[in-house]
Design a protein around this motif. Structure first.
Motif, PDB file in Angstrom:
ATOM      1  N   ASN A 193      30.086 -32.300  64.321  1.00 51.70           N
ATOM      2  CA  ASN A 193      30.029 -31.603  63.036  1.00 51.70           C
ATOM      3  C   ASN A 193      28.924 -32.165  62.147  1.00 51.70           C
ATOM      4  O   ASN A 193      28.153 -31.421  61.535  1.00 51.70           O
ATOM      5  N   GLU A 194      28.830 -33.493  62.095  1.00 52.23           N
ATOM      6  CA  GLU A 194      27.811 -34.104  61.240  1.00 52.23           C
ATOM      7  C   GLU A 194      26.409 -33.908  61.816  1.00 52.23           C
ATOM      8  O   GLU A 194      25.432 -33.826  61.063  1.00 52.23           O
ATOM      9  N   CYS A 195      26.310 -33.818  63.131  1.00 49.86           N
ATOM     10  CA  CYS A 195      25.013 -33.504  63.733  1.00 49.86           C
ATOM     11  C   CYS A 195      24.561 -32.103  63.334  1.00 49.86           C
ATOM     12  O   CYS A 195      23.385 -31.883  63.001  1.00 49.86           O
ATOM     13  N   TYR A 196      25.480 -31.144  63.377  1.00 51.58           N
ATOM     14  CA  TYR A 196      25.124 -29.784  62.965  1.00 51.58           C
ATOM     15  C   TYR A 196      24.742 -29.734  61.489  1.00 51.58           C
ATOM     16  O   TYR A 196      23.742 -29.108  61.114  1.00 51.58           O
ATOM     17  N   LEU A 197      25.518 -30.399  60.640  1.00 55.35           N
ATOM     18  CA  LEU A 197      25.187 -30.423  59.214  1.00 55.35           C
ATOM     19  C   LEU A 197      23.809 -31.046  58.994  1.00 55.35           C
ATOM     20  O   LEU A 197      23.023 -30.561  58.164  1.00 55.35           O
ATOM     21  N   ALA A 198      23.519 -32.102  59.743  1.00 53.34           N
ATOM     22  CA  ALA A 198      22.233 -32.792  59.586  1.00 53.34           C
ATOM     23  C   ALA A 198      21.059 -31.895  59.963  1.00 53.34           C
ATOM     24  O   ALA A 198      19.943 -32.076  59.463  1.00 53.34           O
ATOM     25  N   MET A 199      21.317 -30.919  60.833  1.00 50.93           N
ATOM     26  CA  MET A 199      20.260 -29.999  61.247  1.00 50.93           C
ATOM     27  C   MET A 199      20.276 -28.690  60.464  1.00 50.93           C
ATOM     28  O   MET A 199      19.551 -27.747  60.793  1.00 50.93           O
ATOM     29  N   GLY A 200      21.097 -28.645  59.415  1.00 45.90           N
ATOM     30  CA  GLY A 200      21.102 -27.479  58.539  1.00 45.90           C
ATOM     31  C   GLY A 200      22.057 -26.379  58.944  1.00 45.90           C
ATOM     32  O   GLY A 200      22.071 -25.307  58.314  1.00 45.90           O
ATOM     33  N   PRO A 231      21.370 -30.702  54.492  1.00 45.56           N
ATOM     34  CA  PRO A 231      20.750 -31.596  55.473  1.00 45.56           C
ATOM     35  C   PRO A 231      19.884 -32.687  54.854  1.00 45.56           C
ATOM     36  O   PRO A 231      19.581 -33.671  55.531  1.00 45.56           O
ATOM     37  N   ASN A 232      19.499 -32.521  53.588  1.00 44.71           N
ATOM     38  CA  ASN A 232      18.702 -33.570  52.944  1.00 44.71           C
ATOM     39  C   ASN A 232      19.556 -34.670  52.321  1.00 44.71           C
ATOM     40  O   ASN A 232      19.032 -35.602  51.696  1.00 44.71           O
ATOM     41  N   ASP A 233      20.865 -34.584  52.473  1.00 45.43           N
ATOM     42  CA  ASP A 233      21.744 -35.686  52.068  1.00 45.43           C
ATOM     43  C   ASP A 233      21.277 -36.949  52.778  1.00 45.43           C
ATOM     44  O   ASP A 233      20.993 -36.933  53.991  1.00 45.43           O
ATOM     45  N   SER A 234      21.198 -38.053  52.080  1.00 45.67           N
ATOM     46  CA  SER A 234      20.601 -39.271  52.647  1.00 45.67           C
ATOM     47  C   SER A 234      21.319 -39.746  53.913  1.00 45.67           C
ATOM     48  O   SER A 234      20.679 -40.193  54.868  1.00 45.67           O
ATOM     49  N   ASN A 235      22.639 -39.637  53.929  1.00 50.30           N
ATOM     50  CA  ASN A 235      23.375 -40.068  55.117  1.00 50.30           C
ATOM     51  C   ASN A 235      23.166 -39.122  56.290  1.00 50.30           C
ATOM     52  O   ASN A 235      23.095 -39.551  57.448  1.00 50.30           O
TER      53      ASN A 235
END
Length: 400
Positions: free
Chosen positions: A247-254, A171-175
């Motif tokens: 999917n990217e929302c879930y990844l962004a939230m860990g 989740p700490n990936d800049s994008n």
């Protein structure tokens, strides 16, 4: 009763359509077809079966006037034209003509077995021997629950040492940080437990971006670009686009998450793409579908995985669809149509990517970045170049 042409439009909304350059003739055909289809819809709503017959015949005639290339690219429409014609002729008690039209509908690809069973417009020919013979043939291809239940089981303890591993961006990936900020996901997720956050994010994306299977997705396939393209409300995304955003929302939230393409035994008109998000609380992947704002539970209310839903469909155990499930906040999604029919068709095998990150499909990865889980002894040429695995335990391995 909604007729075949309406149902087929809904199926197309879930497809991974490829946009091809259209000829002027094809554009004219589509414009005329749309006008006739609107008349057909109105005549159905008015129960005016003479007009239904007339408009169905006009659509068939219009199709037959087209050049071979246009006919080839639109060949799937004939099944709906003939099916609607059969319904009208049945209601008008023109039994011989109705049976002939019904056979032509089947010969042109109409195999929606469950819909045919329920369609009262066909009751006037349902007991005819010819109808029963055609329906028996349709069952072999179109009774999707029956086909799934007859599928082989997965292999166990398959040699998987040489297979690559699934990876999930942190989740700490800049994008992904930008995704979190763009969608204001901290506020969206709320302060509840893990399951409530997963559901809150699902419903937010479902409400924010409508499902639109009539158009291809935008060229840039990352959550922010996809959402921006839909911001003015003039368009939405097909099921793959929605699953990519979620999917990217879930990844962004860990949350570890995948988008899963659910495939039929024989590709007919469409497939469906949903998400699997890993719950640390339940120690399994959860069925999450942004197209329908849907999750699935057992008889005790415990959330189920894609694998668990598939096996319960196979052996007839209870399944419950959440009450909130719907399409575009316009139509309620029912367990019978969604799970017992549509997803029974699309759970013969599944495939997914091996790497999940911001813009997974923008990376233009080669086919070997994808892997398919198939029943033992089955193979589908559509997965050529991808990894194939028959061990469901390996495919659904925990991400930790």
């Amino acid at each position: 009763m909604k007729k075949r042409f309406i149902l087929f439009s809904l199926l197309l909304m879930c497809s991974i359509g490829i946009c091809l350059a259209q000829s002027e003739n094809e554009k004219v055909f589509e414009k005329k077809e749309a006008a006739l289809t609107q008349k057909l819809q109105q005549s159905f709503e008015e129960n005016n079966y003479q007009e239904v017959e007339k408009n169905s015949k006009a659509l068939i005639a219009l199709f037959n006037e087209q050049d071979k290339e246009t006919q080839k690219r639109h060949s799937w429409v004939l099944q709906s034209y003939y099916y609607n014609l059969a319904c009208a002729q049945s209601m008008l008690k023109k039994k011989e003509e109705a049976l002939k039209s019904f056979r032509l509908a089947w010969q042109n690809g109409c195999i929606d077995y469950q819909h045919i069973l329920r369609d009262t417009d066909l009751d006037n020919i349902r007991k005819e021997k010819e109808f029963e013979e055609i329906l028996a043939q349709i069952k072999k291809e179109g009774d999707y629950l029956y086909i799934l239940q007859k599928s082989p089981r997965y292999a166990k303890n398959e040699q998987t040492d040489t297979l690559p591993r699934f990876t999930y961006a942190a989740p700490n990936d800049s994008n992904l940080v930008k995704v979190r900020q763009y969608f204001q996901l901290d506020s969206v997720a709320g302060n509840g437990d893990e399951i409530s956050q997963i559901k809150n994010i699902l419903t937010f994306i479902h409400n924010k971006i409508k499902h639109d299977g009539q158009h291809g997705n935008p060229q840039q396939m990352n959550a922010i670009a996809l959402a921006e393209a839909c911001k003015d409300g003039s368009r939405g995304l097909n099921c793959r686009g929605l699953a990519t955003v979620l999917n990217e929302c879930y990844l962004a939230m860990g949350f570890k998450s995948r988008f899963i393409t659910c495939m039929p035994k024989k590709y007919i008109s469409d497939c469906h793409v949903i998400n699997a998000v890993y719950s640390s609380t339940l120690n399994k992947w959860l069925w999450i579908d942004p197209t329908n704002n849907a999750w699935v539970t057992d008889e005790n209310g415990t959330l189920l995985s894609i694998q668990e839903v598939r096996e319960r469909l196979r052996d007839g155990r209870p399944l419950k669809l959440n009450e909130e499930a719907n399409w575009n906040n316009r139509e309620k999604t029912t367990k019978e149509e969604y799970l017992d029919n549509y997803m029974a068709k699309n759970l013969y095998y599944v495939n997914c990517a091996l790497r999940y990150e911001f813009g997974t499909e923008d990376k233009k990865y080669s086919p070997d970045n994808y892997i398919a889980l198939m029943p033992e002894g089955y193979y589908n040429e559509m997965e050529k170049g991808s990894y194939i695995v028959y061990d469901d335990a390996w495919f659904w391995q925990a991400p930790y």
